[in-house]
Design an enzyme around this catalytic site. Structure first.
Site, PDB file in Angstrom:
ATOM      1  N   ASP A 190       0.908  -1.139   0.000  1.00  0.00           N
ATOM      2  CA  ASP A 190       0.000   0.000   0.000  1.00  0.00           C
ATOM      3  C   ASP A 190       0.947   1.188   0.000  1.00  0.00           C
ATOM      4  O   ASP A 190       1.533   1.521   1.043  1.00  0.00           O
ATOM      5  CB  ASP A 190      -0.882   0.015   1.251  1.00  0.00           C
ATOM      6  CG  ASP A 190      -1.869   1.168   1.200  1.00  0.00           C
ATOM      7  OD1 ASP A 190      -1.445   2.284   0.853  1.00  0.00           O
ATOM      8  OD2 ASP A 190      -3.054   0.959   1.493  1.00  0.00           O
ATOM      9  N   HIS A 191       1.140   1.811  -1.151  1.00  0.00           N
ATOM     10  CA  HIS A 191       2.259   2.756  -1.234  1.00  0.00           C
ATOM     11  C   HIS A 191       2.078   3.972  -0.324  1.00  0.00           C
ATOM     12  O   HIS A 191       3.050   4.638   0.006  1.00  0.00           O
ATOM     13  CB  HIS A 191       2.562   3.147  -2.689  1.00  0.00           C
ATOM     14  CG  HIS A 191       1.646   4.159  -3.283  1.00  0.00           C
ATOM     15  ND1 HIS A 191       0.451   3.824  -3.854  1.00  0.00           N
ATOM     16  CD2 HIS A 191       1.751   5.508  -3.413  1.00  0.00           C
ATOM     17  CE1 HIS A 191      -0.142   4.923  -4.295  1.00  0.00           C
ATOM     18  NE2 HIS A 191       0.619   5.951  -4.040  1.00  0.00           N
ATOM     19  N   HIS A 253      -5.660   2.840   0.874  1.00  0.00           N
ATOM     20  CA  HIS A 253      -4.950   4.027   1.382  1.00  0.00           C
ATOM     21  C   HIS A 253      -5.728   4.760   2.480  1.00  0.00           C
ATOM     22  O   HIS A 253      -5.159   5.170   3.493  1.00  0.00           O
ATOM     23  CB  HIS A 253      -4.694   5.025   0.248  1.00  0.00           C
ATOM     24  CG  HIS A 253      -4.080   4.413  -0.976  1.00  0.00           C
ATOM     25  ND1 HIS A 253      -3.145   3.408  -0.916  1.00  0.00           N
ATOM     26  CD2 HIS A 253      -4.260   4.663  -2.293  1.00  0.00           C
ATOM     27  CE1 HIS A 253      -2.786   3.076  -2.144  1.00  0.00           C
ATOM     28  NE2 HIS A 253      -3.448   3.812  -2.999  1.00  0.00           N
TER      29      HIS A 253
HETATM   30  O1  LIG Z   1      -3.107   3.676  -5.729  1.00  0.00           O
HETATM   31  C1  LIG Z   1      -3.441   4.654  -6.353  1.00  0.00           C
HETATM   32  O2  LIG Z   1      -2.911   5.842  -6.013  1.00  0.00           O
HETATM   33  C2  LIG Z   1      -2.860   6.922  -6.935  1.00  0.00           C
HETATM   34  C3  LIG Z   1      -2.558   8.182  -6.116  1.00  0.00           C
HETATM   35  O3  LIG Z   1      -1.304   8.031  -5.502  1.00  0.00           O
HETATM   36  P1  LIG Z   1      -0.431   9.300  -5.089  1.00  0.00           P
HETATM   37  O4  LIG Z   1       0.755   8.730  -4.434  1.00  0.00           O
HETATM   38  O5  LIG Z   1      -0.139  10.035  -6.370  1.00  0.00           O
HETATM   39  O6  LIG Z   1      -1.290  10.139  -4.194  1.00  0.00           O
HETATM   40  C4  LIG Z   1      -4.156   7.051  -7.693  1.00  0.00           C
HETATM   41  O7  LIG Z   1      -4.022   8.029  -8.721  1.00  0.00           O
HETATM   42  C5  LIG Z   1      -4.525   5.735  -8.321  1.00  0.00           C
HETATM   43  O8  LIG Z   1      -5.801   5.829  -8.943  1.00  0.00           O
HETATM   44  C6  LIG Z   1      -4.558   4.641  -7.284  1.00  0.00           C
HETATM   45  O9  LIG Z   1      -4.664   3.377  -7.939  1.00  0.00           O
END
Ligand SMILES: O=C1O[C@H](COP(=O)(O)O)[C@@H](O)[C@H](O)[C@H]1O
Ligand SMILES: NC(=O)C1=CN([C@@H]2O[C@H](COP(=O)(O)OP(=O)(O)OC[C@H]3O[C@@H](n4cnc5c(N)ncnc54)[C@H](OP(=O)(O)O)[C@@H]3O)[C@@H](O)[C@H]2O)C=CC1
Length: 517
Positions: A190-191, A253
């Protein structure tokens, strides 16, 4: 730059990294740049190799060109010089392989063993699946059948999101994986958990005497978590139209950030202790008991045509690979309750959406008003104290307090005590993927999601998705470039609250709070 003394402590143990999906978007935008940054910072020494795997043919030179372009375009470090680049690129090989072709794995195994010998790697293998989720199960089975897990060292599977489409499909996937990998060998990405300020939530809470005593329902009125994006669905319309905002951002997230805010202090800072506390929060989420409760507490919406600046923006239904009659939500907001001693009665409002006015991730903790307002009736308004944690793109925190306006007799105005981490010269925060790849190589699973977290999050989300399914057409709309539908504002207004402006700016981009000094 890292000094030589600390290098050994930072460096990951020698391993072969397999990037399945090496010709894809994620590898190009996030994974290769992350590996390069780790190398630049001395966290990867010379005893590593990377094998990129995908179907399309690529010579070694072509693959190195892809790698170079990805780093020049997306990495926070630019390539240093030719000699340094050659040394780095030398570690990268490419294998054209259809993940369903078992013979290919035998060839991959031979190729791996040559590299392990060359770099003195003791059989440690990290498999990163940057693939469509429906391929996760077959790859892991074929890794085993193809002898890729027979080496002497450790084997770890790093798996991208989404982990399933609902609880049932997630259980099925987990079952498939568990025939091959033990839970402690699976690193579910989960980045957001790799983001600097998300990790900092823990320190802000547990490392500061003046927050922890106030961190409960006696002093906190509500918590607001916003993950807003300006982009639409870009090239991912096919995936997104099936997923929607709830599954794409909510299940993972948003609930993960909520757990970081709400969890109890762990007894030790060990991965399992922290994850135990997070899962307790997920178990305490009050489930919506009926479709009517979902409707009352959750708002879903889709963007229509709109504009941002002078640019016209298309409607979601006009986006590439999106069904022109789609009812998929590109926005949702919800009121979530955490039924435990600490949080009983405190609403957590969460919202996320595509094509909103700004890109930001922010947590606002709104404190309760003073029990007795001695300034009431004297034409003074006291605003609630806020603690704002800015995650992205700006990193930092600010605290909003009330103070006497200098030079006036007794006029009160809110002021911000602000710490902007990303404004500090010399701070170039690592990208989330750098931390996570490094942690996985180190065997630290703290910031990866454990199976019970994923499953519990799905059971909460499934109730919302099922209620929506009964009434697919009952979706609200908002113009692209706006802050979502009116119903999202009403959600808070019913409780006497409002969304606090993000980035310290209100909805018309008027500076809401002056920076002091
Ligand atoms: O996991 C995801 O995250 C991105 C947004 O990530 P961020 O680090 O740029 O805030 C999102 O655009 C994407 O739809 C989703 O799959
Ligand atoms: N892109 C992003 O920003 C994000 C992506 N993710 C997740 O990461 C994963 C990858 O996404 P993304 O990079 O965007 O997807 P892409 O479609 O861009 O890439 C998919 C990759 O898989 C390879 N591939 C497909 N089928 C096979 C097969 N049968 N055998 C071997 N390789 C195969 C493709 O290469 P080839 O065609 O050459 O075989 C390609 O390299 C997904 O799970 C996604 O949900 C998560 C968060 C953000």
């Amino acid at each position: 730059m890292v000094d030589q003394q600390n290098l050994n402590a930072l460096k990951t143990p020698g391993a072969v990294f397999f990037i399945f999906g090496a010709t894809g978007d994620l590898a190009r935008r996030k994974l290769f740049p992350a590996i390069y940054s780790l190398y630049r910072e001395g966290k990867l020494a010379e005893d590593f190799a990377v094998i990129g795997v995908a179907r399309r043919p690529r010579s070694r030179e072509e693959f190195h060109d892809d790698l170079y372009n990805s780093i020049q375009e997306f990495c926070r470090y630019k390539v240093l010089d030719t000699a340094h680049w050659n040394r780095f690129a030398e570690h990268f090989e490419y294998k054209s392989l259809d993940i369903n072709n078992i013979d290919g794995y035998h060839e991959l195994r031979e190729q791996t063993e040559v590299l392990e010998k060359r770099y003195g790697i003791p059989g440690n293998r990290l498999f990163y699946l940057a693939l469509a989720p429906e391929l996760f199960g077959s790859v892991s089975v074929n890794l085993q059948k193809g002898g890729m897990l027979d080496s002497a060292g450790w084997h770890r599977l790093v798996i991208e999101k989404p982990f399933g489409y609902d609880l049932l499909s997630a259980q099925k996937l987990n079952e498939e994986l568990s025939h091959v990998f033990k839970e402690e060998e699976i690193y579910r990405i989960d980045h957001y958990l790799g983001k600097e300020m998300v990790q900092n939530i823990e320190v802000i809470r547990f490392g500061n005497a003046f927050f922890e005593p106030l961190w409960n329902n006696k002093h906190i009125a509500n918590v607001q978590i916003t993950l807003s994006e300006t982009v639409g669905v870009e090239e991912r319309g096919g995936y997104y139209d099936h997923a929607g905002a709830l599954r794409d951002m909510g299940q993972n997230h948003m609930l993960q950030m909520l757990t970081m805010i709400a969890m109890e202090p762990p007894s030790r800072l060990l991965p399992e202790d922290i994850r135990d506390e997070k899962v307790k929060v997920l178990r305490s989420l009050r489930p919506y008991a009926s479709a009517a409760e979902v409707e009352e507490n959750v708002v879903r919406a889709q963007y229509t045509q709109g504009e941002s600046g002078n640019q016209k923006l298309p409607a979601y239904r006009e986006e590439d690979k999106v069904d022109p009659n789609s009812n998929t939500e590109t926005y949702f907001s919800a009121k979530v309750l955490v039924d435990n001693f600490r949080w009983a009665g405190v609403p957590f409002y969460i919202r996320t959406g595509k094509r909103l006015p700004v890109k930001t991730t922010e947590v606002v903790v709104e404190f309760k008003n003073m029990p007795t307002n001695v300034y009431l009736g004297q034409k003074h308004t006291l605003e609630p104290n806020l603690l704002v944690i800015r995650v992205n793109p700006m990193e930092g925190i600010y605290i909003k307090i009330n103070a006497k306006k200098p030079g006036t007799e007794s006029q009160i105005e809110p002021l911000a005590m602000e710490f902007c981490q990303s404004c500090q010269v010399g701070i170039n925060s690592p990208e989330a993927y750098e931390r996570l790849i490094h942690d996985a190589a180190e065997g630290d699973s703290t910031y990866f999601t454990r199976w019970d977290e994923v499953a519990t999050a799905w059971s909460f989300i499934d109730r919302i998705a099922q209620a929506w399914k009964q009434n697919p057409g009952d979706i609200k709309h908002y113009p692209a470039g706006s802050w979502g539908p009116q119903e999202a504002h009403d959600l808070l207004a019913k409780d006497g609250f409002h969304w606090w402006p993000v980035n310290g700016q209100d909805e018309d981009n008027v500076i809401w709070i002056k920076n002091q000094g």
